[in-house]
Design a protein around this motif. Structure first.
Motif, PDB file in Angstrom:
ATOM      1  N   THR A   3       0.814  -1.214   0.000  1.00 13.58           N
ATOM      2  CA  THR A   3       0.000   0.000   0.000  1.00 13.58           C
ATOM      3  C   THR A   3       0.849   1.266   0.000  1.00 13.58           C
ATOM      4  O   THR A   3       2.028   1.253   0.369  1.00 13.58           O
ATOM      5  N   LEU A   4       0.210   2.336  -0.394  1.00  9.96           N
ATOM      6  CA  LEU A   4       0.834   3.657  -0.361  1.00  9.96           C
ATOM      7  C   LEU A   4       1.358   3.967   1.029  1.00  9.96           C
ATOM      8  O   LEU A   4       2.481   4.469   1.190  1.00  9.96           O
ATOM      9  N   ALA A   5       0.570   3.664   2.051  1.00 10.87           N
ATOM     10  CA  ALA A   5       0.990   3.948   3.428  1.00 10.87           C
ATOM     11  C   ALA A   5       2.218   3.136   3.812  1.00 10.87           C
ATOM     12  O   ALA A   5       3.129   3.638   4.488  1.00 10.87           O
ATOM     13  N   GLU A   6       2.282   1.883   3.373  1.00 10.34           N
ATOM     14  CA  GLU A   6       3.447   1.048   3.700  1.00 10.34           C
ATOM     15  C   GLU A   6       4.718   1.588   3.060  1.00 10.34           C
ATOM     16  O   GLU A   6       5.786   1.616   3.684  1.00 10.34           O
ATOM     17  N   VAL A   7       4.605   1.995   1.819  1.00 10.96           N
ATOM     18  CA  VAL A   7       5.771   2.532   1.127  1.00 10.96           C
ATOM     19  C   VAL A   7       6.295   3.766   1.858  1.00 10.96           C
ATOM     20  O   VAL A   7       7.509   3.910   2.083  1.00 10.96           O
ATOM     21  N   LEU A   8       5.389   4.640   2.252  1.00 10.55           N
ATOM     22  CA  LEU A   8       5.815   5.865   2.935  1.00 10.55           C
ATOM     23  C   LEU A   8       6.331   5.567   4.339  1.00 10.55           C
ATOM     24  O   LEU A   8       7.334   6.145   4.784  1.00 10.55           O
ATOM     25  N   LYS A   9       5.676   4.680   5.050  1.00 10.42           N
ATOM     26  CA  LYS A   9       6.125   4.338   6.401  1.00 10.42           C
ATOM     27  C   LYS A   9       7.529   3.735   6.381  1.00 10.42           C
ATOM     28  O   LYS A   9       8.371   4.052   7.225  1.00 10.42           O
ATOM     29  N   GLU A  10       7.786   2.855   5.407  1.00 13.52           N
ATOM     30  CA  GLU A  10       9.110   2.237   5.312  1.00 13.52           C
ATOM     31  C   GLU A  10      10.192   3.247   4.962  1.00 13.52           C
ATOM     32  O   GLU A  10      11.379   2.968   5.120  1.00 13.52           O
ATOM     33  N   ASN A  11       9.768   4.411   4.510  1.00 10.96           N
ATOM     34  CA  ASN A  11      10.739   5.441   4.138  1.00 10.96           C
ATOM     35  C   ASN A  11      10.680   6.651   5.067  1.00 10.96           C
ATOM     36  O   ASN A  11      10.951   7.772   4.655  1.00 10.96           O
ATOM     37  N   GLY A  12      10.340   6.384   6.323  1.00 11.43           N
ATOM     38  CA  GLY A  12      10.514   7.382   7.363  1.00 11.43           C
ATOM     39  C   GLY A  12       9.330   8.274   7.655  1.00 11.43           C
ATOM     40  O   GLY A  12       9.467   9.242   8.418  1.00 11.43           O
ATOM     41  N   TYR A  13       8.168   7.982   7.091  1.00 11.07           N
ATOM     42  CA  TYR A  13       6.998   8.821   7.319  1.00 11.07           C
ATOM     43  C   TYR A  13       6.170   8.329   8.497  1.00 11.07           C
ATOM     44  O   TYR A  13       5.967   7.125   8.670  1.00 11.07           O
ATOM     45  N   ALA A  14       5.673   9.285   9.280  1.00 10.64           N
ATOM     46  CA  ALA A  14       4.586   8.993  10.206  1.00 10.64           C
ATOM     47  C   ALA A  14       3.313   8.960   9.373  1.00 10.64           C
ATOM     48  O   ALA A  14       3.097   9.843   8.537  1.00 10.64           O
TER      49      ALA A  14
END
Length: 465
Positions: free
Chosen positions: A109-120
């Motif tokens: 998911t979009l959220a997983e991609v961003l979370k794995e790259n340092g996003y809250a």
């Protein structure tokens, strides 16, 4: 967590570079994605609405880019959100209809991609892709935090008995019985603003799937009072106001549906303005991307009257249609200093493009199968923008429906389950889709029909008969 092949160009302390070496920020940009519910292409004054105005959303458009040919993931909510989150159209994404099927664990998911790259990461509003504790739970799909409605049917009611905060049910005491003490969109909005405050010093992804202006047509009194009598004649709607089904999905009655609809859009516009103001107050404007769009075309439920407001503009169809009015939606993207202000683009894009766009922005390469194409070059005003060969949609209610757009051509088939006929339109010449030209273009129709039939994979849960 699903494996992702990652090449990271942004660093928290360095200076990021885009496709052609343009510096785009001192750290990864914050991303705010606001998703209205059942807002039509013509329901914003910056897209042509004449009967009321949306000044804050218009301001967002003035400071960014307006997309004139952007498409939702589907013509109803759950599959539209699934397309957004997975980067796959409804011929491939796991959730292809409003049947209660959870997003599977293997989805990236979009959220997983961003979370794995340092996003809250956080989602505030309506989820609808898996109940609490299931594999589709937002907390199992890359979100650190969730607040709102997990069940899309209960999201039909604006004064619910409870909402969910992560995995905890939050009882709304002010709504006990027939109480109207706690308007859910207000509660959700406060949580979203708090999330921005809390994460002002680190990159964040705020996914804000609002329930406004989906039926039922309810708005707080201070909003309603501004519009009662201003949009006559009214046709009162009789809904469910008590009994065993009360606040369990059926819509409540509304004496002033026109006024209520405008009041709800006014509320949504104010909330967008407050998000913009919060970002500005915290000094985050130049490093924050704000995207505003809608999950599908305008609805005709709970007393709603899209024809009165010309909610679909020049386009034919409404929610649940695969004509342009059901799937062409407004989309505005703002990122001051990076996206040129007060601009428009006719680039053809769709919800499944958002995931590859954000991955492209961060320099993340995904090893999963996507239907989306990054529209980052369009955001940055670059000429080398890859284009879709086609866009595809399918819908599993009302006899089954399919549609495919390829350049200027739009192929549509209704009553798929009964071998319904195909329709062909040239939407560059005739965007309102009133003249079926399939008999005039037999070779083109044959090629598009073949493409349409090859555009889906088998789904156990979502089959055509």
């Amino acid at each position: 967590m699903r494996f992702l092949l990652v090449i990271l160009l942004f660093t928290s302390g360095g200076h990021a570079q885009d496709l052609d070496g343009l510096a785009v920020g001192k750290q990864k940009p914050n991303i705010i994605y606001i998703l209205a519910d059942d807002l039509g292409y013509g329901d914003l004054s910056c897209y042509g609405q004449k009967k009321f105005s949306t000044p804050n959303i218009d301001k967002l458009a003035k400071q960014g880019k307006v997309f004139t040919q952007h498409y939702s993931g589907s013509t109803v909510c759950a599959p539209s959100r699934s397309a957004l989150m997975t980067g796959q159209h409804t011929g491939h994404t796991p959730i292809r209809g409003n049947k209660k099927v959870p997003l599977p664990a293997q989805s990236v998911t979009l959220a997983e991609v961003l979370k794995e790259n340092g996003y809250a990461t956080a989602a505030f509003g309506k989820w609808g892709m898996g109940k609490v504790g299931s594999e589709g739970d937002p907390l199992k799909q890359g979100f650190d935090h969730f607040y709102g409605y997990n069940n899309q049917s209960l999201a039909h009611n604006y004064y619910p008995y409870f909402l969910w905060e992560d995995d905890q049910k939050v009882i709304l005491e002010g709504n006990t019985g027939r109480g109207t003490g706690e308007y859910a969109p207000d509660l959700i909005h406060r949580k979203a603003l708090q999330f921005i405050d809390k994460n002002k010093d680190n990159p964040f992804f705020l996914y804000y799937p609002s329930i406004v202006p989906h039926a039922e047509l309810f708005a707080p009194r201070e909003y309603m009072e501004k519009y009662i009598g201003a949009f006559d004649p009214e046709s009162p709607y009789k809904g469910v106001d008590d009994g065993p089904k009360y606040r369990k999905g059926p819509y409540g009655s509304q004496e002033f549906p026109h006024a209520a609809f405008v009041a709800m859009v006014n509320l949504l516009d104010d909330q967008v303005g407050e998000i913009m103001q919060k970002v500005e107050q915290l000094g985050l404007t130049d490093n924050t991307i704000i995207i505003f769009t809608s999950d599908n075309g305008p609805h005709k439920e709970g007393g709603a009257d899209p024809d009165y407001f010309d909610s679909n503009g020049i386009y034919r169809g409404y929610k649940r249609d695969l004509y342009e009015g059901g799937i062409r939606v407004p989309m505005i993207a703002s990122w001051p200093g990076v996206i040129e202000k007060d601009t428009k683009t006719d680039h053809i894009s769709a919800f499944w493009d958002v995931l590859p766009t954000m991955a492209d922005l961060l320099g993340v390469e995904l090893n999963s199968d996507l239907d989306g194409i990054s529209f980052l070059p369009t955001l940055l005003g670059k000429k080398k923008q890859p284009k879709h060969d086609y866009l595809y949609w399918e819908f599993h209610e009302r006899g089954g429906r399919q549609a495919l757009r390829s350049g200027k051509w739009k192929l549509i088939r209704y009553n798929v389950n009964k071998a319904g006929n195909y329709e062909l339109y040239n939407i560059e010449e005739e965007p309102s889709e009133t003249r079926n030209i399939i008999d005039d273009q037999p070779k083109k129709a044959k090629a598009l029909i073949k493409q349409l039939n090859n555009s889906r994979t088998y789904s156990e849960e979502f089959q055509f008969k």
